[in-house]
Design a protein around this motif. Structure first.
Motif, mmCIF file in Angstrom:
data_model
loop_
_atom_site.group_PDB
_atom_site.id
_atom_site.type_symbol
_atom_site.label_atom_id
_atom_site.label_comp_id
_atom_site.label_asym_id
_atom_site.label_seq_id
_atom_site.Cartn_x
_atom_site.Cartn_y
_atom_site.Cartn_z
ATOM 1 N N PRO A 201 0.796 -1.232 0.000
ATOM 2 C CA PRO A 201 0.000 0.000 0.000
ATOM 3 C C PRO A 201 0.829 1.283 0.000
ATOM 4 N N PRO A 202 1.892 1.399 0.815
ATOM 5 C CA PRO A 202 2.669 2.648 0.765
ATOM 6 C C PRO A 202 3.295 2.915 -0.595
ATOM 7 N N LEU A 203 3.668 1.855 -1.313
ATOM 8 C CA LEU A 203 4.265 2.041 -2.633
ATOM 9 C C LEU A 203 3.238 2.563 -3.632
ATOM 10 N N LEU A 204 2.062 1.922 -3.677
ATOM 11 C CA LEU A 204 1.008 2.402 -4.566
ATOM 12 C C LEU A 204 0.567 3.804 -4.170
ATOM 13 N N ASP A 205 0.419 4.024 -2.867
ATOM 14 C CA ASP A 205 -0.065 5.327 -2.396
ATOM 15 C C ASP A 205 0.933 6.442 -2.660
ATOM 16 N N SER A 206 2.238 6.114 -2.729
ATOM 17 C CA SER A 206 3.218 7.154 -3.042
ATOM 18 C C SER A 206 2.971 7.714 -4.441
ATOM 19 N N GLY A 207 2.617 6.824 -5.385
ATOM 20 C CA GLY A 207 2.299 7.279 -6.734
ATOM 21 C C GLY A 207 0.980 8.029 -6.791
ATOM 22 N N LEU A 208 -0.018 7.545 -6.062
ATOM 23 C CA LEU A 208 -1.295 8.247 -6.024
ATOM 24 C C LEU A 208 -1.122 9.652 -5.443
ATOM 25 N N ALA A 209 -0.349 9.744 -4.345
ATOM 26 C CA ALA A 209 -0.144 11.047 -3.704
ATOM 27 C C ALA A 209 0.589 12.001 -4.634
ATOM 28 N N ALA A 210 1.541 11.490 -5.429
ATOM 29 C CA ALA A 210 2.275 12.345 -6.358
ATOM 30 C C ALA A 210 1.343 12.981 -7.386
ATOM 31 N N GLY A 211 0.215 12.306 -7.659
ATOM 32 C CA GLY A 211 -0.769 12.847 -8.589
ATOM 33 C C GLY A 211 -1.941 13.531 -7.907
ATOM 34 N N GLY A 212 -1.833 13.771 -6.598
ATOM 35 C CA GLY A 212 -2.892 14.456 -5.864
ATOM 36 C C GLY A 212 -4.117 13.614 -5.601
ATOM 37 N N HIS A 213 -3.973 12.311 -5.537
ATOM 38 C CA HIS A 213 -5.093 11.386 -5.352
ATOM 39 C C HIS A 213 -5.133 10.902 -3.906
ATOM 40 N N ASP A 214 -6.320 10.547 -3.436
ATOM 41 C CA ASP A 214 -6.458 9.964 -2.100
ATOM 42 C C ASP A 214 -5.797 8.588 -2.048
ATOM 43 N N PRO A 215 -5.424 8.118 -0.852
ATOM 44 C CA PRO A 215 -4.839 6.776 -0.734
ATOM 45 C C PRO A 215 -5.811 5.696 -1.208
ATOM 46 N N SER A 216 -5.252 4.559 -1.532
ATOM 47 C CA SER A 216 -6.070 3.435 -1.976
ATOM 48 C C SER A 216 -6.775 2.790 -0.797
ATOM 49 N N GLY A 217 -7.841 2.053 -1.103
ATOM 50 C CA GLY A 217 -8.465 1.197 -0.112
ATOM 51 C C GLY A 217 -7.643 -0.077 0.015
ATOM 52 N N ASP A 218 -7.176 -0.369 1.212
ATOM 53 C CA ASP A 218 -6.271 -1.495 1.433
ATOM 54 C C ASP A 218 -7.091 -2.724 1.818
ATOM 55 N N LEU A 219 -7.218 -3.663 0.884
ATOM 56 C CA LEU A 219 -8.019 -4.867 1.098
ATOM 57 C C LEU A 219 -7.102 -6.078 1.196
ATOM 58 N N ARG A 220 -7.005 -6.628 2.392
ATOM 59 C CA ARG A 220 -6.154 -7.788 2.619
ATOM 60 C C ARG A 220 -6.873 -9.065 2.185
ATOM 61 N N ALA A 221 -6.092 -10.006 1.670
ATOM 62 C CA ALA A 221 -6.666 -11.276 1.211
ATOM 63 C C ALA A 221 -5.718 -12.408 1.568
ATOM 64 N N ASP A 222 -6.280 -13.569 1.776
ATOM 65 C CA ASP A 222 -5.499 -14.764 2.074
ATOM 66 C C ASP A 222 -4.751 -15.180 0.815
ATOM 67 N N GLU A 223 -3.425 -15.178 0.882
ATOM 68 C CA GLU A 223 -2.652 -15.480 -0.331
ATOM 69 C C GLU A 223 -2.778 -16.938 -0.761
ATOM 70 N N ALA A 224 -3.314 -17.798 0.101
ATOM 71 C CA ALA A 224 -3.466 -19.215 -0.253
ATOM 72 C C ALA A 224 -4.910 -19.585 -0.566
ATOM 73 N N ALA A 225 -5.787 -18.597 -0.701
ATOM 74 C CA ALA A 225 -7.205 -18.884 -0.928
ATOM 75 C C ALA A 225 -7.426 -19.538 -2.289
ATOM 76 N N THR A 226 -8.468 -20.329 -2.376
ATOM 77 C CA THR A 226 -8.845 -20.946 -3.649
ATOM 78 C C THR A 226 -9.993 -20.201 -4.310
ATOM 79 N N SER A 227 -10.567 -19.214 -3.619
ATOM 80 C CA SER A 227 -11.625 -18.379 -4.170
ATOM 81 C C SER A 227 -11.594 -17.029 -3.451
ATOM 82 N N TYR A 228 -11.918 -15.977 -4.186
ATOM 83 C CA TYR A 228 -11.854 -14.629 -3.626
ATOM 84 C C TYR A 228 -13.177 -13.873 -3.831
ATOM 85 N N GLY A 229 -14.288 -14.595 -3.714
ATOM 86 C CA GLY A 229 -15.583 -13.975 -3.945
ATOM 87 C C GLY A 229 -15.855 -12.808 -3.020
#
Length: 435
Positions: A201-229
């Motif tokens: 998130p800080p890496l993506l948000d650094s680019g967003l901030a450079a363009g005057g954009h609000d931070p991203s919504g940080d959505l955590r997910a299980d990296e071993a999941a078999t479905s992400y519904g």
């Protein structure tokens, strides 16, 4: 003039590197290494030993590991070896290219590294692995440089014996954020719920901030999941918030990105239209092909990359190697960023060896050349490369990141196509990242 490795001193040029082992491996150690090789499915060594004028290197990647399979990288390395030897070798020395199936497995990656040591490799070149903590200590102990890794791990940008040719995930996410700041309403980032994922998130948000954009919504997910519904629903709800601007969903789940996109494709029909965007490492041409090409879920997505698009004339020398030595080898796709990285890495190796003239070519001398201010030109597929002990991004913990240039692509008709001219340097954006 010789390709044999001399006995190393226990003092290496980097204070952070473990002392190198002096002398050759014992017969018992060689036998143990041979047993490891035989037991892990690694490509066997050639039966003849290298001669005095032979340089031995290794390239590894997962060759049959599902979503992370990168068989084109070792296949291209072998083709490059044939090509360079057909044209007189490197500085008159023949090149012996060993390959290793890394299997996307930490144990196999460590075995590959141990085999590189046993075979007296002067470098590991143009390789792919997510397990830097498993193989870099072995290479560091032996003083073997790791040239042109794919840029997947933090270790590749901190190890003093790593010589990356691209900016890895940090540059890609910062560059993507800067692009989306001008193109998107709310941005939802879907990333692994891990310590490594916490850096995204800080890496993506650094680019967003450079363009005057609000931070991203940080959505955590299980990296071993078999479905992400559920995660897909949350991402769509965030990106489709009523702002009058079309939002964007950014999946950055590595080899699980395809699993997320399957869930996302099913869920998106029930929500307002959003745009997708991601980075190389989560998506590349091989993933696009495997997911249906133009009819797949990535059509229209923004993707930040490290290099020019595959149709650019700057790739013609690489394609000539493929035509000459690997015509019909379906493992090698010149549009794949892994193959491109391997080409650049061997370009670095070649210039490092040539800089030694008639001097001895060993892991130590190759490392000394790279550490001594050598400037490597790559035909403008990257900026001129030069590695220092502490470079511009050392302040954020990435001292080996020397190429922070990125390119912007869009998926059109199933192919990665340039969406903007030239490179964008995100060094200053990364400096402001709150890592």
């Amino acid at each position: 003039m010789t390709g044999r490795r001399r006995i190393r001193s226990t003092v290496l040029p980097r204070s952070l590197v473990r002392p190198a082992r002096a002398g050759a491996l014992s017969a018992g150690a060689l036998a143990a290494c041979a047993a490891l090789v035989a037991g892990c499915g690694i490509v066997p060594a050639v039966t003849e030993g290298p001669g005095d004028d032979t340089i031995t290197v290794m390239t590894w990647a997962p060759e049959n590991a599902g979503a992370t399979t990168k068989p084109g990288m070792p296949a291209f390395a072998e083709a490059y070896g044939r090509w360079v030897n057909a044209h007189g070798g490197i500085g008159g020395r023949s090149l012996r290219v060993l390959t290793c199936d890394e299997r996307d497995d930490a144990v196999a990656a460590a075995r590959c590294a141990r085999r590189a040591v046993a075979e007296n490799a002067v470098a590991v070149v143009g390789s792919y692995s997510q397990h830097g903590d498993a193989f870099l200590p072995t290479l560091e102990t032996a003083g073997i440089p790791y040239i042109g890794g794919y840029g997947l791990t933090h270790d590749e940008f901190t190890s003093p014996l790593s010589y990356p040719v691209n900016g890895g995930q940090p540059a890609l996410l910062a560059g993507l954020g800067r692009t989306l700041a001008d193109a998107c309403g709310p941005v939802a980032l879907v990333r692994p719920d891990t310590i490594a994922g916490d850096q995204l998130p800080p890496l993506l948000d650094s680019g967003l901030a450079a363009g005057g954009h609000d931070p991203s919504g940080d959505l955590r997910a299980d990296e071993a999941a078999t479905s992400y519904g559920d995660t897909a629903e949350r991402a769509l709800e965030h990106a489709a918030a009523a702002t009058g601007e079309r939002g964007c969903v950014v999946p950055a789940l590595g080899d699980r990105t395809g699993t997320f996109m399957d869930s996302f494709r099913r869920a998106r029909a029930e929500h307002p239209e959003v745009r997708t965007a991601t980075v190389l490492g989560s998506v590349d041409q091989t993933v696009l092909d495997a997911s249906g090409g133009a009819s797949g879920p990535y059509e229209g997505a923004y993707v930040t990359g490290w290099y020019p698009e595959a149709g650019d004339a700057r790739w013609d020398p690489m394609k000539e190697v493929v035509r000459a030595e690997a015509f019909g080898d379906n493992r090698i796709d010149p549009a794949d960023a892994g193959v491109q990285t391997t080409w650049i890495a061997y370009t670095v190796l070649r210039q490092a060896v040539e800089s030694l003239g008639d001097g001895e070519v060993t892991a130590d001398t190759v490392t000394a050349a790279l550490d001594g201010g050598l400037k490597v030109t790559t035909g403008d597929v990257t900026p001129t490369l030069r590695w220092k002990f502490q470079d511009a991004l050392a302040s954020i913990g990435l001292p080996r990141l020397v190429n922070a240039n990125v390119t912007l692509h869009v998926v059109e008709k199933g192919r990665l196509t340039a969406a903007a001219d030239g490179f964008t340097d995100v060094t200053s954006t990364l400096r402001d990242a709150a890592l």
